[in-house]
Design an enzyme around this catalytic site. Structure first.
Site, PDB file in Angstrom:
ATOM      1  N   HIS A   1      42.659   5.738   4.993  1.00 59.45           N
ATOM      2  CA  HIS A   1      42.963   5.355   3.921  1.00 59.45           C
ATOM      3  C   HIS A   1      41.167   5.481   4.325  1.00 59.45           C
ATOM      4  CE1 HIS A   1      42.054   1.471   1.101  1.00 59.45           C
ATOM      5  NE2 HIS A   1      41.009   1.241   1.675  1.00 59.45           N
TER       6      HIS A   1
ATOM      7  N   CYS B   1      45.415   7.211  -2.026  1.00 59.66           N
ATOM      8  CA  CYS B   1      45.641   7.767  -1.163  1.00 59.66           C
ATOM      9  C   CYS B   1      47.369   7.347  -0.954  1.00 59.66           C
ATOM     10  CB  CYS B   1      44.385   6.867  -0.264  1.00 59.66           C
ATOM     11  SG  CYS B   1      44.927   6.021   1.169  1.00 59.66           S
TER      12      CYS B   1
ATOM     13  N   CYS C   1      44.105   1.892  -5.327  1.00 59.33           N
ATOM     14  CA  CYS C   1      43.723   2.958  -4.457  1.00 59.33           C
ATOM     15  C   CYS C   1      45.060   4.358  -4.421  1.00 59.33           C
ATOM     16  CB  CYS C   1      43.742   3.396  -2.658  1.00 59.33           C
ATOM     17  SG  CYS C   1      42.777   3.771  -1.823  1.00 59.33           S
TER      18      CYS C   1
ATOM     19  N   GLY D   1      21.523  15.845  18.622  1.00 58.58           N
ATOM     20  CA  GLY D   1      21.704  15.739  20.358  1.00 58.58           C
ATOM     21  C   GLY D   1      20.776  14.492  20.127  1.00 58.58           C
ATOM     22  N   GLY D   2      19.857  14.791  19.636  1.00 53.62           N
ATOM     23  CA  GLY D   2      18.944  13.631  20.427  1.00 53.62           C
ATOM     24  C   GLY D   2      19.944  12.168  20.184  1.00 53.62           C
ATOM     25  N   PHE D   3      19.822  11.115  19.765  1.00 51.94           N
ATOM     26  CA  PHE D   3      20.307  10.486  19.169  1.00 51.94           C
ATOM     27  C   PHE D   3      21.335   9.939  20.112  1.00 51.94           C
ATOM     28  CE2 PHE D   3      20.656   6.451  17.133  1.00 51.94           C
ATOM     29  CZ  PHE D   3      21.718   5.544  17.099  1.00 51.94           C
TER      30      PHE D   3
ATOM     31  N   CYS E   1      47.697   4.490   0.331  1.00 58.64           N
ATOM     32  CA  CYS E   1      48.318   3.547  -0.286  1.00 58.64           C
ATOM     33  C   CYS E   1      49.732   3.946  -0.861  1.00 58.64           C
ATOM     34  CB  CYS E   1      47.302   3.333  -1.297  1.00 58.64           C
ATOM     35  SG  CYS E   1      45.540   2.130  -0.232  1.00 58.64           S
TER      36      CYS E   1
ATOM     37  N   ASP F   1      24.106  16.889  14.394  1.00 58.05           N
ATOM     38  CA  ASP F   1      22.377  16.338  14.124  1.00 58.05           C
ATOM     39  C   ASP F   1      22.047  17.064  15.766  1.00 58.05           C
ATOM     40  OD1 ASP F   1      24.174  13.790  15.893  1.00 58.05           O
ATOM     41  OD2 ASP F   1      24.364  15.664  16.240  1.00 58.05           O
TER      42      ASP F   1
ATOM     43  N   ASP G   1      25.979   9.021   6.504  1.00 57.71           N
ATOM     44  CA  ASP G   1      27.129   9.502   7.238  1.00 57.71           C
ATOM     45  C   ASP G   1      26.885   7.914   8.592  1.00 57.71           C
ATOM     46  OD1 ASP G   1      24.326   9.860   8.953  1.00 57.71           O
ATOM     47  OD2 ASP G   1      26.263   9.391  10.434  1.00 57.71           O
TER      48      ASP G   1
ATOM     49  N   GLY H   1      15.841   6.237  10.760  1.00 63.09           N
ATOM     50  CA  GLY H   1      15.565   5.357  12.237  1.00 63.09           C
ATOM     51  C   GLY H   1      15.971   4.067  11.892  1.00 63.09           C
TER      52      GLY H   1
END
Lengths: 363, 398
Positions: free
Chosen positions: A298, A270, A268, A58-60, A273, A56, A230, A180
């Site tokens: 998980h 994974c 699941c 860096g602003g946020f 699990c 990103d 994200d 935003g």
């Protein structure tokens, strides 16, 4: 943070099916520092991550983490947490840092305001975002290997959003983010902004809704035409002992989990699990970081499975059925929120079979 | 007895053996990582298996507190709860009580302490310790012993040694599952060879499946340390495993193995990882040091663990102190190092090249030849010639 997902190794992230991971430019620039990353050949090499990276701007973080941050036409001024000095992050600097980090996708520095903001600030931020994208483009040294995405701003105002959309589309960027949002706005406003943006953005470029999020939000946004998401939610909620499952969430700290010998999610496949029971994870959560770690594993597996299911169901021509199945699992009583119903209507997906007949509370 | 111990190689006192436990067949000499509540900081079962861990320790004290012995029992034992397919060992709970709870008090009945959960007075007796361990279900369980700090002197040491002998009988009487769980006795007696001898005889008489050498690694000087280990290994039966509790540093493990010990446990590899320190053949590597920031080599170019195969010192330097991932990767590597050391000890003994292995080990750790005197003395007793590793005597070594 420094290119790691809480406690998971590269091998585990690959097993989970992660394809792109996010690095926060703000944190990376602080430590270990952009120049060091550059000297060591870029973040991919430093981390030995063989798949894609996105950074990103860096602003946020600056705006959300640093209460002394101040936005001017030059950039974001803030007080350095390292030594207290006044620092300035300009569009040029943000892109330079991101060029050094070397991610596949880099984000323009935008002027982002909270969605709950009203008044002239929203318009100012939108126009500034457009002026800054040109400075970002001018500063970008590596367009052949790094994709600079623009970010659509404009708050909840369709007129402002439209101006921003046109401005960014004109610049013919490799991809676009819808920014935003996910900042406390009501869900009804949220989906409408996403719908407006996906309708106006080019068909042949990726659309990234920043900060989303909850599985339900991802399904809705995908139905409306978004591609990338994200959010810290899956890993953050793991640290509170919460697992993501088709039915919604499972709170592993709850007493009833202490003797529940089932896996978190029987559907699941994974590693967590397949190897650990709810009872065992219950023992761990709050007492051992291992609990959060297994839940993060998980939860990320759940999110990547959701991603795959969305992709595959669309490819195989059964997207509506997937959406219906998803909603039925999350809302077995048929109490699908109205905003979801409205969004699905615009998306042209018939979910009437998932919704209980109208009651007075749903009007 | 629920184990088989077969010696498959020797060099003088050192042995390489196959230790068959109910859940796993192990190779000794063997380091056992400490898992406190059944987990090793941040490592999954798959990773522990990849690293080569064979037995892991659970702390009875912590497990009894949370999640509780009865719950573990209801859920089918700790193996099932954790889904750990290899071997487990639990300690008696006594050590934590004495070291963690400053209000702990030892009487003939047992260890009285103030429960950290609700402040009540609690009593851990030999019977209770064994009952809890029976519920947890580990392959090896430890007798509750009266352990004193090695730096203690006076009558307390003798009292503790005799009490340990009385308590082993209470432990044996309370033990409900001798067919599937091996109760090891613990040799006490401080640094006093006479007391140690009495304890050794008493425990050997009881024909236990295995023996631990306790009460060491508590601040005693290294010269006393190895001598106690040597005395015990000389007196313990050849055909039973010998476990030196709380050891330790790689160098200590090599020396004790040369003297005839088989099993070890210590928090050191994982604890030192949390301080940013990696174990390497040369000794230690401090990842927090500034020079690591641009060092693109793996922690240990001779190591084939996942961390050394995937990450550079520079990257781990970024992580340590700032992200738990740093400690986690270092723990992974450090445990890999310890298991590699275990395998090297076993294999070099089996292949008849143990002295060469010891020499190589010492040369890497002491390139200037400044091998500590206690190591030289111990190796002499072990019958291993390390003169080629030691620099000629200087006045500082006299």
């Amino acid at each position: 943070m420094i290119g790691t997902i809480k406690g998971l190794t590269n091998n585990q992230l690959e097993d989970i099916g992660c394809q792109i991971i996010l690095g926060n430019t703000y944190h990376l620039a602080l430590r270990p520092g952009a120049d060091l990353i550059d000297e060591l050949g870029g973040l991919h090499k430093l981390m030995n991550w063989k798949r894609a990276l996105l950074t990103d701007s860096g602003g946020f973080q600056m705006v959300s983490l640093l209460h002394l941050a101040d936005i001017t036409e030059k950039g974001v001024t803030f007080q350095s947490p390292v030594d207290g000095k006044r620092m300035l992050l300009t569009p040029e600097e943000s892109i330079q840092i991101q060029n050094k980090i070397g991610a596949d996708i880099i984000m323009a520095l935008d002027d982002v305001v909270k969605t709950t903001t009203i008044g002239p600030r929203v318009e100012e931020a939108m126009y500034r975002t457009l002026r800054w994208i040109d400075r970002c483009l001018a500063a970008h040294q590596k367009p052949a290997v790094q994709n600079l995405f623009g970010i659509v701003q404009g708050g909840l105002d369709p007129v402002l959003r439209d101006i921003c959309l046109r401005g960014l589309v004109e610049r013919n960027l490799p991809g676009y983010a819808i920014g935003g949002l996910s900042g406390g706005e009501d869900k009804d406003s949220f989906w409408r902004v996403v719908a407006q943006c996906t309708a106006a953005l080019p068909e042949d470029k990726p659309r990234y809704v920043m900060g989303v999020g909850y599985p339900l939000d991802i399904v809705v946004c995908s139905a409306l035409g978004a591609d990338m998401y994200d959010c810290v939610y899956p890993t953050r909620t793991a640290r509170f002992g919460t697992a993501l499952i088709p039915e919604g969430v499972l709170k592993l700290k709850h007493k009833v989990m202490a003797s529940d010998e089932r896996p978190i999610d029987p559907t699941c496949s994974c590693m967590v699990c397949k190897n650990y029971t709810r009872a065992y994870i219950h023992c761990l959560v709050t007492k051992d970081a291992m609990g959060s770690q297994l839940l993060s594993y998980h939860n990320l597996s759940y999110m990547m499975r959701l991603s795959r299911d969305l992709h595959t169901s669309i490819v195989e021509g059964r997207f509506p059925q997937f959406v219906q199945g998803f909603l039925r699992a999350q809302f077995p009583k048929g109490d699908v929120p109205k905003w979801v119903c409205n969004a699905m209507e615009v998306a042209g997906i018939d979910i009437s079979a998932c919704c209980a007949p109208l009651t007075s509370s749903q009007n």
